[in-house]
Design a protein around this motif. Structure first.
Motif, PDB file in Angstrom:
ATOM      1  N   GLY A 270     -16.880  40.127 -59.557  1.00 58.68           N
ATOM      2  CA  GLY A 270     -16.779  39.286 -60.431  1.00 58.68           C
ATOM      3  C   GLY A 270     -15.380  39.316 -61.254  1.00 58.68           C
ATOM      4  O   GLY A 270     -15.503  37.851 -61.440  1.00 58.68           O
ATOM      5  N   ILE A 271     -15.265  40.498 -61.475  1.00 59.05           N
ATOM      6  CA  ILE A 271     -13.513  40.297 -62.272  1.00 59.05           C
ATOM      7  C   ILE A 271     -12.777  39.291 -61.418  1.00 59.05           C
ATOM      8  O   ILE A 271     -11.926  38.545 -62.304  1.00 59.05           O
ATOM      9  CB  ILE A 271     -13.358  42.058 -62.582  1.00 59.05           C
ATOM     10  CG1 ILE A 271     -14.089  43.088 -63.699  1.00 59.05           C
ATOM     11  CG2 ILE A 271     -11.749  42.474 -63.338  1.00 59.05           C
ATOM     12  CD1 ILE A 271     -13.749  44.223 -63.138  1.00 59.05           C
ATOM     13  N   ASN A 272     -12.315  40.129 -60.096  1.00 57.08           N
ATOM     14  CA  ASN A 272     -11.549  39.522 -59.415  1.00 57.08           C
ATOM     15  C   ASN A 272     -11.555  37.758 -59.761  1.00 57.08           C
ATOM     16  O   ASN A 272     -11.068  37.104 -59.653  1.00 57.08           O
ATOM     17  CB  ASN A 272     -11.376  39.558 -57.974  1.00 57.08           C
ATOM     18  CG  ASN A 272     -10.395  39.177 -57.345  1.00 57.08           C
ATOM     19  OD1 ASN A 272      -9.322  38.649 -57.880  1.00 57.08           O
ATOM     20  ND2 ASN A 272     -10.757  38.182 -56.086  1.00 57.08           N
ATOM     21  N   ARG A 273     -13.387  37.298 -58.964  1.00 57.07           N
ATOM     22  CA  ARG A 273     -13.543  35.997 -59.953  1.00 57.07           C
ATOM     23  C   ARG A 273     -13.241  35.200 -60.988  1.00 57.07           C
ATOM     24  O   ARG A 273     -12.510  34.142 -61.237  1.00 57.07           O
ATOM     25  CB  ARG A 273     -15.064  35.755 -59.363  1.00 57.07           C
ATOM     26  CG  ARG A 273     -15.614  34.053 -59.246  1.00 57.07           C
ATOM     27  CD  ARG A 273     -16.701  34.133 -58.856  1.00 57.07           C
ATOM     28  NE  ARG A 273     -17.146  34.967 -58.005  1.00 57.07           N
ATOM     29  CZ  ARG A 273     -17.836  35.701 -58.572  1.00 57.07           C
ATOM     30  NH1 ARG A 273     -18.894  36.454 -59.390  1.00 57.07           N
ATOM     31  NH2 ARG A 273     -18.411  36.614 -57.015  1.00 57.07           N
ATOM     32  N   PHE A 274     -13.170  36.536 -61.948  1.00 57.67           N
ATOM     33  CA  PHE A 274     -12.455  35.682 -63.252  1.00 57.67           C
ATOM     34  C   PHE A 274     -11.461  35.469 -63.294  1.00 57.67           C
ATOM     35  O   PHE A 274     -10.578  34.433 -63.914  1.00 57.67           O
ATOM     36  CB  PHE A 274     -13.000  36.713 -64.589  1.00 57.67           C
ATOM     37  CG  PHE A 274     -12.291  36.616 -65.651  1.00 57.67           C
ATOM     38  CD1 PHE A 274     -12.789  35.618 -66.733  1.00 57.67           C
ATOM     39  CD2 PHE A 274     -11.255  36.978 -66.364  1.00 57.67           C
ATOM     40  CE1 PHE A 274     -12.293  35.436 -67.642  1.00 57.67           C
ATOM     41  CE2 PHE A 274     -10.604  37.256 -67.569  1.00 57.67           C
ATOM     42  CZ  PHE A 274     -11.143  36.182 -67.705  1.00 57.67           C
ATOM     43  N   PHE A 275     -10.168  36.560 -62.911  1.00 53.74           N
ATOM     44  CA  PHE A 275      -9.170  36.112 -62.569  1.00 53.74           C
ATOM     45  C   PHE A 275      -8.582  34.704 -61.661  1.00 53.74           C
ATOM     46  O   PHE A 275      -7.346  34.065 -62.449  1.00 53.74           O
ATOM     47  CB  PHE A 275      -8.238  37.252 -62.302  1.00 53.74           C
ATOM     48  CG  PHE A 275      -7.826  38.838 -63.175  1.00 53.74           C
ATOM     49  CD1 PHE A 275      -8.058  38.374 -64.725  1.00 53.74           C
ATOM     50  CD2 PHE A 275      -8.042  39.799 -62.412  1.00 53.74           C
ATOM     51  CE1 PHE A 275      -8.013  39.794 -65.119  1.00 53.74           C
ATOM     52  CE2 PHE A 275      -8.130  40.952 -63.978  1.00 53.74           C
ATOM     53  CZ  PHE A 275      -8.443  40.606 -65.335  1.00 53.74           C
ATOM     54  N   GLU A 276      -9.322  34.415 -61.015  1.00 59.58           N
ATOM     55  CA  GLU A 276      -8.855  33.811 -59.895  1.00 59.58           C
ATOM     56  C   GLU A 276      -8.937  32.083 -60.896  1.00 59.58           C
ATOM     57  O   GLU A 276      -8.020  30.987 -60.724  1.00 59.58           O
ATOM     58  CB  GLU A 276      -9.619  33.043 -58.250  1.00 59.58           C
ATOM     59  CG  GLU A 276      -9.148  34.759 -57.511  1.00 59.58           C
ATOM     60  CD  GLU A 276      -8.250  34.644 -57.045  1.00 59.58           C
ATOM     61  OE1 GLU A 276      -7.460  33.322 -57.050  1.00 59.58           O
ATOM     62  OE2 GLU A 276      -7.267  35.686 -56.487  1.00 59.58           O
ATOM     63  N   ASN A 277     -10.437  32.056 -61.348  1.00 60.72           N
ATOM     64  CA  ASN A 277     -10.013  30.652 -61.782  1.00 60.72           C
ATOM     65  C   ASN A 277      -9.448  30.568 -63.097  1.00 60.72           C
ATOM     66  O   ASN A 277      -8.989  29.228 -63.687  1.00 60.72           O
ATOM     67  CB  ASN A 277     -11.746  31.426 -62.785  1.00 60.72           C
ATOM     68  CG  ASN A 277     -13.453  30.997 -61.918  1.00 60.72           C
ATOM     69  OD1 ASN A 277     -12.998  30.238 -60.679  1.00 60.72           O
ATOM     70  ND2 ASN A 277     -14.000  31.614 -61.869  1.00 60.72           N
ATOM     71  N   CYS A 278      -9.486  31.920 -63.933  1.00 60.54           N
ATOM     72  CA  CYS A 278      -7.996  31.759 -65.025  1.00 60.54           C
ATOM     73  C   CYS A 278      -6.633  30.750 -64.299  1.00 60.54           C
ATOM     74  O   CYS A 278      -5.576  29.922 -64.757  1.00 60.54           O
ATOM     75  CB  CYS A 278      -7.710  33.514 -65.505  1.00 60.54           C
ATOM     76  SG  CYS A 278      -8.975  33.119 -66.545  1.00 60.54           S
TER      77      CYS A 278
ATOM     78  N   ILE B 218      -9.050  26.387 -64.298  1.00 64.96           N
ATOM     79  CA  ILE B 218     -10.598  25.736 -64.330  1.00 64.96           C
ATOM     80  C   ILE B 218     -10.532  25.864 -65.800  1.00 64.96           C
ATOM     81  O   ILE B 218     -10.578  26.456 -66.688  1.00 64.96           O
ATOM     82  CB  ILE B 218     -11.606  26.874 -63.836  1.00 64.96           C
ATOM     83  CG1 ILE B 218     -11.322  26.764 -62.179  1.00 64.96           C
ATOM     84  CG2 ILE B 218     -12.984  25.554 -63.869  1.00 64.96           C
ATOM     85  CD1 ILE B 218     -11.985  27.176 -61.368  1.00 64.96           C
ATOM     86  N   ALA B 219     -11.078  24.539 -66.043  1.00 69.06           N
ATOM     87  CA  ALA B 219     -11.502  24.406 -67.580  1.00 69.06           C
ATOM     88  C   ALA B 219     -12.768  24.486 -68.200  1.00 69.06           C
ATOM     89  O   ALA B 219     -13.621  25.417 -67.333  1.00 69.06           O
ATOM     90  CB  ALA B 219     -12.116  22.303 -67.612  1.00 69.06           C
ATOM     91  N   LEU B 220     -12.959  24.660 -69.610  1.00 67.09           N
ATOM     92  CA  LEU B 220     -14.060  25.932 -70.261  1.00 67.09           C
ATOM     93  C   LEU B 220     -14.382  26.744 -69.842  1.00 67.09           C
ATOM     94  O   LEU B 220     -13.176  27.619 -69.189  1.00 67.09           O
ATOM     95  CB  LEU B 220     -15.552  24.506 -69.741  1.00 67.09           C
ATOM     96  CG  LEU B 220     -15.268  23.109 -70.048  1.00 67.09           C
ATOM     97  CD1 LEU B 220     -16.617  22.511 -70.229  1.00 67.09           C
ATOM     98  CD2 LEU B 220     -15.051  22.911 -71.102  1.00 67.09           C
ATOM     99  N   LYS B 221     -15.709  27.258 -69.287  1.00 69.72           N
ATOM    100  CA  LYS B 221     -16.022  28.702 -69.234  1.00 69.72           C
ATOM    101  C   LYS B 221     -15.147  29.304 -67.533  1.00 69.72           C
ATOM    102  O   LYS B 221     -15.179  28.394 -66.648  1.00 69.72           O
ATOM    103  CB  LYS B 221     -17.000  28.916 -69.122  1.00 69.72           C
ATOM    104  CG  LYS B 221     -17.374  28.744 -70.500  1.00 69.72           C
ATOM    105  CD  LYS B 221     -19.316  29.167 -70.832  1.00 69.72           C
ATOM    106  CE  LYS B 221     -19.936  28.604 -71.816  1.00 69.72           C
ATOM    107  NZ  LYS B 221     -20.875  28.995 -71.863  1.00 69.72           N
ATOM    108  N   LYS B 222     -14.606  29.792 -67.971  1.00 69.27           N
ATOM    109  CA  LYS B 222     -13.932  31.113 -66.832  1.00 69.27           C
ATOM    110  C   LYS B 222     -14.639  31.967 -66.004  1.00 69.27           C
ATOM    111  O   LYS B 222     -14.469  32.432 -65.114  1.00 69.27           O
ATOM    112  CB  LYS B 222     -12.471  31.816 -67.575  1.00 69.27           C
ATOM    113  CG  LYS B 222     -11.487  31.410 -67.861  1.00 69.27           C
ATOM    114  CD  LYS B 222     -10.936  29.649 -67.391  1.00 69.27           C
ATOM    115  CE  LYS B 222      -9.992  28.863 -67.821  1.00 69.27           C
ATOM    116  NZ  LYS B 222     -10.396  27.953 -68.810  1.00 69.27           N
ATOM    117  N   GLY B 223     -16.081  31.940 -66.304  1.00 70.86           N
ATOM    118  CA  GLY B 223     -16.979  33.190 -65.797  1.00 70.86           C
ATOM    119  C   GLY B 223     -16.151  34.681 -66.124  1.00 70.86           C
ATOM    120  O   GLY B 223     -16.323  35.446 -64.940  1.00 70.86           O
TER     121      GLY B 223
END
Length: 405
Positions: A79-87, A91-96
């Motif tokens: 979950g942490i890595n997915r958040f970094f990848e979205n940043c 990605i627009a709006l929430k990054k997870g």
């Protein structure tokens, strides 16, 4: 990697032990997340080492197998890595940003902590949680695979019972004779999809058909006293109804995707952003019920398995452009027939499916950007079939994944 699922048959005490193992896994996952939030620069190896610290600090955590604790830390890091990848992707709006789990439903073991019986009909968990030996009920035969091929074992709690999933490392690719066919698919709500040949597949609408039973089950939940056993039973009945709908939807997507991939060498789909589309509150339920994302995931899986090609193309102007001449013919959603001044009269979705196929062929290099739509259609389906068949026989270097994926 394939996953075989069996239903567990055991005693009530064993089910309670499984629940305890799941709660412990959730506790370790949340503790790892808090440890990452409080300490900057933490990586996945630090989280894995932290699980040993938790085992020494909390006796109930020490009862869980060490590999299961490590799997919980890996879930946290995922979950942490997915958040970094979205940043990074902006990605627009929430990054997870990763959240604390409140109702986890599974625990995962690696190579240790479990043992299969000789007949492969029972599994014994050897950690201190007290699960013991439980029976496996299912149609799969584990004798085809070595124990060393089993990479993970998951215990999953669902509304209708407890299940055991085996993640087996095995080659899933199969070789099929090329069909020489290419197809474009335009998904919709009126019909599940319309292809470039004009074929339509009806939308099953599993959720809509089950709404009456779901509403009745929801009313029964709301009538019960909070915390009572009757309320727990009513929640379980509601959960089983939802589970049946999700299984129907998955079964439909799997069978249809397999049929489409086996019948065609190239499958072109739209790169839809379903997450953004469901923000339309008038269509959110219907879009979610259609499960377009699940259908596309299974298309990509079977494409890898059978050596076929699935291409996701941009959605821009697939419905507005004419598949005959390429001119833009603006029309609202209420207009279901495409009529162009060049003489092309097609169903709106069929016209979009043809445009999707043309875009995919351009991405793969079969059609140059200088060639107009008229010349492509003038070739006819027979010449397109021959060209694709020749390309596959010559073992040309085709891309196995979409350039947009």
């Amino acid at each position: 990697m394939i996953v075989y699922e069996f239903k567990l048959k055991g005693k009530e005490q064993q089910y309670q032990a499984v629940d305890d193992a799941i709660r412990t896994s959730q506790f370790i996952r949340n503790k790892c997340l808090r440890f990452w939030m409080d300490n900057k620069g933490i990586n996945k190896y630090d989280l894995s080492a932290y699980t040993a610290v938790l085992a020494k600090e909390f006796p109930f955590a020490n009862e869980l197998n060490s590999t299961a604790r490590q799997s919980s830390a890996e879930r946290c890091w995922s979950g942490i890595n997915r958040f970094f990848e979205n940043c990074k992707k902006k990605i627009a709006l929430k990054k997870g940003f990763p959240r604390f789990k409140k109702n986890q439903r599974s625990v995962e073991y690696k190579k240790s902590g479990w043992k299969l019986s000789e007949d492969r009909k029972r599994i014994t968990f050897t950690d201190k949680k007290g699960i013991g030996s439980v029976k496996l009920v299912g149609t799969y035969d584990l004798h085809f695979y070595q124990v060393e091929q089993i990479q993970r074992v998951r215990l999953v709690k669902k509304a209708d019972g407890y299940y055991c999933q085996f993640c087996i490392q095995v080659e899933v690719k199969q070789t099929l004779q090329p069909t020489g066919r290419a197809i474009g698919i335009d998904v919709g709500l009126n019909h599940f999809y319309t292809d470039s040949q004009g074929e339509k597949v009806d939308n099953p609408r599993f959720l809509r058909k089950s709404e009456k039973r779901l509403k009745k089950a929801q009313r029964q939940v709301s009538k019960k006293v909070k915390g009572s056993n009757n309320r727990k039973k009513a929640i379980n009945r509601l959960g089983r109804t939802h589970l049946k709908v999700s299984r129907q939807r998955k079964d439909f997507a799997v069978k249809l995707a397999r049929c489409v991939v086996m019948s065609n060498d190239i499958v072109a789909v739209e790169d839809l952003k379903v997450r953004n589309m469901v923000k339309n509150h008038h269509l959110a339920k219907s879009i979610s019920d259609a499960a377009w994302s699940q259908f596309r995931e299974w298309l990509e899986y079977f494409a890898l398995k059978f050596g076929k090609i699935v291409v996701a193309v941009p959605t821009h102007f697939t419905s507005q452009n004419c598949s005959g001449c390429g001119e833009v013919v603006k029309k609202s959603l209420s207009i279901r027939t495409h009529v162009c001044k060049c003489g092309v009269v097609l169903d709106r979705d069929e016209n979009a499916a043809i445009n999707i196929l043309i875009k995919a062929l351009r991405l793969l290099g079969y059609v140059s950007n200088t060639v107009g739509h008229t010349e492509i259609n003038a070739c006819g389906e027979t010449i397109l079939y021959l060209n694709l068949a020749a390309a596959f026989k010559q073992d040309c270097s085709l891309k196995q994944e979409s350039p947009s994926l």
